[in-house]
Design a protein around this motif. Structure first.
Motif, PDB file in Angstrom:
ATOM      1  N   TYR A 130       0.833  -1.214   0.000  1.00  0.00           N
ATOM      2  CA  TYR A 130       0.000   0.000   0.000  1.00  0.00           C
ATOM      3  C   TYR A 130       0.869   1.267   0.000  1.00  0.00           C
ATOM      4  CZ  TYR A 130      -3.538  -3.417   1.192  1.00  0.00           C
ATOM      5  OH  TYR A 130      -4.362  -4.508   1.166  1.00  0.00           O
ATOM      6  N   ARG A 131       1.978   1.211  -0.750  1.00  0.00           N
ATOM      7  CA  ARG A 131       2.862   2.368  -0.793  1.00  0.00           C
ATOM      8  C   ARG A 131       3.165   2.834  -2.209  1.00  0.00           C
ATOM      9  NH1 ARG A 131       4.741   3.194   4.315  1.00  0.00           N
ATOM     10  NH2 ARG A 131       6.318   4.654   3.642  1.00  0.00           N
ATOM     11  N   ARG A 132       2.548   2.213  -3.200  1.00  0.00           N
ATOM     12  CA  ARG A 132       2.735   2.657  -4.576  1.00  0.00           C
ATOM     13  C   ARG A 132       1.367   2.783  -5.239  1.00  0.00           C
ATOM     14  NH1 ARG A 132       7.190  -0.878  -7.546  1.00  0.00           N
ATOM     15  NH2 ARG A 132       6.434   0.452  -9.238  1.00  0.00           N
ATOM     16  N   PHE A 133       1.141   3.934  -5.857  1.00  0.00           N
ATOM     17  CA  PHE A 133      -0.179   4.215  -6.433  1.00  0.00           C
ATOM     18  C   PHE A 133      -0.055   4.821  -7.826  1.00  0.00           C
ATOM     19  CE2 PHE A 133      -0.344   4.269  -1.848  1.00  0.00           C
ATOM     20  CZ  PHE A 133      -1.387   3.398  -1.596  1.00  0.00           C
ATOM     21  N   GLY A 134       1.009   4.436  -8.534  1.00  0.00           N
ATOM     22  CA  GLY A 134       1.229   4.940  -9.886  1.00  0.00           C
ATOM     23  C   GLY A 134       0.320   4.276 -10.902  1.00  0.00           C
ATOM     24  N   LEU A 135       0.452   4.733 -12.119  1.00  0.00           N
ATOM     25  CA  LEU A 135      -0.403   4.227 -13.197  1.00  0.00           C
ATOM     26  C   LEU A 135      -0.236   2.727 -13.390  1.00  0.00           C
ATOM     27  CD1 LEU A 135      -2.342   4.647 -15.566  1.00  0.00           C
ATOM     28  CD2 LEU A 135      -0.360   5.313 -16.965  1.00  0.00           C
ATOM     29  N   GLU A 136       1.003   2.238 -13.311  1.00  0.00           N
ATOM     30  CA  GLU A 136       1.216   0.809 -13.563  1.00  0.00           C
ATOM     31  C   GLU A 136       0.546  -0.054 -12.495  1.00  0.00           C
ATOM     32  OE1 GLU A 136       3.181   2.736 -12.055  1.00  0.00           O
ATOM     33  OE2 GLU A 136       4.695   1.748 -10.826  1.00  0.00           O
ATOM     34  N   ILE A 137       0.548   0.416 -11.252  1.00  0.00           N
ATOM     35  CA  ILE A 137      -0.100  -0.344 -10.183  1.00  0.00           C
ATOM     36  C   ILE A 137      -1.620  -0.294 -10.356  1.00  0.00           C
ATOM     37  CG2 ILE A 137      -0.424  -0.524  -7.689  1.00  0.00           C
ATOM     38  CD1 ILE A 137       2.369  -1.319  -8.712  1.00  0.00           C
ATOM     39  N   ALA A 138      -2.133   0.861 -10.737  1.00  0.00           N
ATOM     40  CA  ALA A 138      -3.585   0.978 -10.962  1.00  0.00           C
ATOM     41  C   ALA A 138      -4.031   0.033 -12.070  1.00  0.00           C
ATOM     42  CB  ALA A 138      -3.935   2.418 -11.310  1.00  0.00           C
ATOM     43  N   MET A 139      -3.266  -0.014 -13.172  1.00  0.00           N
ATOM     44  CA  MET A 139      -3.658  -0.873 -14.283  1.00  0.00           C
ATOM     45  C   MET A 139      -3.493  -2.354 -13.934  1.00  0.00           C
ATOM     46  SD  MET A 139      -2.432   1.335 -17.627  1.00  0.00           S
ATOM     47  CE  MET A 139      -3.393   0.340 -18.777  1.00  0.00           C
ATOM     48  N   LEU A 140      -2.455  -2.668 -13.181  1.00  0.00           N
ATOM     49  CA  LEU A 140      -2.308  -4.048 -12.712  1.00  0.00           C
ATOM     50  C   LEU A 140      -3.466  -4.437 -11.801  1.00  0.00           C
ATOM     51  CD1 LEU A 140       1.511  -4.387 -11.916  1.00  0.00           C
ATOM     52  CD2 LEU A 140       0.188  -5.759 -13.541  1.00  0.00           C
ATOM     53  N   GLY A 141      -3.854  -3.501 -10.940  1.00  0.00           N
ATOM     54  CA  GLY A 141      -4.981  -3.761 -10.049  1.00  0.00           C
ATOM     55  C   GLY A 141      -6.262  -4.025 -10.823  1.00  0.00           C
ATOM     56  N   GLY A 142      -6.497  -3.212 -11.868  1.00  0.00           N
ATOM     57  CA  GLY A 142      -7.683  -3.421 -12.697  1.00  0.00           C
ATOM     58  C   GLY A 142      -7.632  -4.757 -13.433  1.00  0.00           C
ATOM     59  N   ALA A 143      -6.444  -5.103 -13.953  1.00  0.00           N
ATOM     60  CA  ALA A 143      -6.302  -6.381 -14.662  1.00  0.00           C
ATOM     61  C   ALA A 143      -6.499  -7.561 -13.713  1.00  0.00           C
ATOM     62  CB  ALA A 143      -4.926  -6.451 -15.320  1.00  0.00           C
ATOM     63  N   ALA A 144      -5.947  -7.448 -12.510  1.00  0.00           N
ATOM     64  CA  ALA A 144      -6.103  -8.528 -11.521  1.00  0.00           C
ATOM     65  C   ALA A 144      -7.566  -8.674 -11.116  1.00  0.00           C
ATOM     66  CB  ALA A 144      -5.239  -8.244 -10.302  1.00  0.00           C
ATOM     67  N   SER A 145      -8.249  -7.554 -11.029  1.00  0.00           N
ATOM     68  CA  SER A 145      -9.678  -7.601 -10.719  1.00  0.00           C
ATOM     69  C   SER A 145     -10.433  -8.322 -11.840  1.00  0.00           C
ATOM     70  CB  SER A 145     -10.202  -6.171 -10.546  1.00  0.00           C
ATOM     71  OG  SER A 145     -11.520  -6.174 -10.076  1.00  0.00           O
ATOM     72  N   GLY A 146     -10.032  -8.070 -13.083  1.00  0.00           N
ATOM     73  CA  GLY A 146     -10.640  -8.780 -14.209  1.00  0.00           C
ATOM     74  C   GLY A 146     -10.331 -10.266 -14.179  1.00  0.00           C
ATOM     75  N   LEU A 147      -9.109 -10.608 -13.763  1.00  0.00           N
ATOM     76  CA  LEU A 147      -8.732 -12.025 -13.678  1.00  0.00           C
ATOM     77  C   LEU A 147      -9.585 -12.761 -12.640  1.00  0.00           C
ATOM     78  CD1 LEU A 147      -6.920 -14.457 -14.251  1.00  0.00           C
ATOM     79  CD2 LEU A 147      -5.290 -13.535 -12.582  1.00  0.00           C
ATOM     80  N   THR A 148      -9.690 -12.184 -11.450  1.00  0.00           N
ATOM     81  CA  THR A 148     -10.494 -12.852 -10.425  1.00  0.00           C
ATOM     82  C   THR A 148     -11.981 -12.815 -10.778  1.00  0.00           C
ATOM     83  OG1 THR A 148     -10.438 -10.788  -9.131  1.00  0.00           O
ATOM     84  CG2 THR A 148      -8.859 -12.514  -8.524  1.00  0.00           C
TER      85      THR A 148
END
Length: 221
Positions: A130-148
């Protein structure tokens, strides 16, 4: 003065800071709840329009998940704004619950979907403590949400029965949609909100001044 007491005090202070920065404040709860309820209303409107939207993919149904990122955005947006453990799951779950209460054609199954979709994003932010909130982390988060979300669609609350190739395309399209609709757009939204000053009490209040990619951002609240 006991020289051994200074390191002990420093350690205690760090522990106290960690507890303070992961504990939700009243402002966190109010903002996250407001965001999640508003997202649930958007879900409800999206659900109503989905019969038409889904028909646009009748030529090849496995790619209909290219627009399913619309059901994922509260998770990443909540994590980017609140920046504390549980924000992604909380916002996605509350949004799903609100859409179910307003009337969803998928009934209470949206709750299990909401949990799994929130979990995907939550795991990405947990992985960077919970210490990085850049674009790459946001997009990874969205992709992981799509995966699950895709895993839920196919194996937890089965709603589709495609052949293996179509299943992979279906989930891959969901991940792509998650990266863009639920990753890129919430990241832009969080920065836009921060620039207005409305996130003043929150750790994300300076999000619009942070670098696009990369470095860790120290918590300040």
């Amino acid at each position: 003065m006991n020289s051994s007491s200074a390191p002990a005090r420093a350690s205690a202070s760090r522990t106290s800071d960690r507890r303070r920065t992961v504990r939700w404040s009243v402002s966190d709860i109010v903002v996250a709840s407001t965001l999640a309820v508003a997202s649930g209303v958007i879900f409800w409107g999206w659900n109503l329009s989905y019969h038409f939207v889904g028909s646009l993919f009748a030529f090849y149904p496995p790619v209909e998940t290219l627009v399913h990122g619309m059901w994922l955005f509260p998770a990443v947006l909540g994590a980017l704004i609140i920046r504390k453990p549980g924000a992604a799951i909380y916002c996605e779950m509350v949004a799903a619950a609100v859409s179910a209460l307003l009337g969803s054609q998928w009934g209470l199954t949206v709750l299990s979907s909401g949990f799994m979709q929130g979990l995907g994003a939550e795991l990405i932010f947990l992985a960077v403590i919970y210490r990085r909130f850049g674009l790459e982390i946001a997009m990874l988060g969205g992709a992981a949400s799509g995966l699950t979300g895709g895993i839920t669609y196919h194996w937890i609350v089965p709603m589709y029965a495609y052949a293996p190739l179509e299943t992979a395309i279906h989930i891959g399209s969901f991940m792509l949609s998650g990266a863009i609709i639920a990753g890129l757009l919430p990241w832009l939204g969080a920065r836009a909100l921060a620039s207005t000053g409305v996130l003043g009490p929150l750790a994300s209040r300076k999000a619009h001044r942070e670098p696009v990619l990369g470095r860790s951002v120290p918590r300040s609240s």
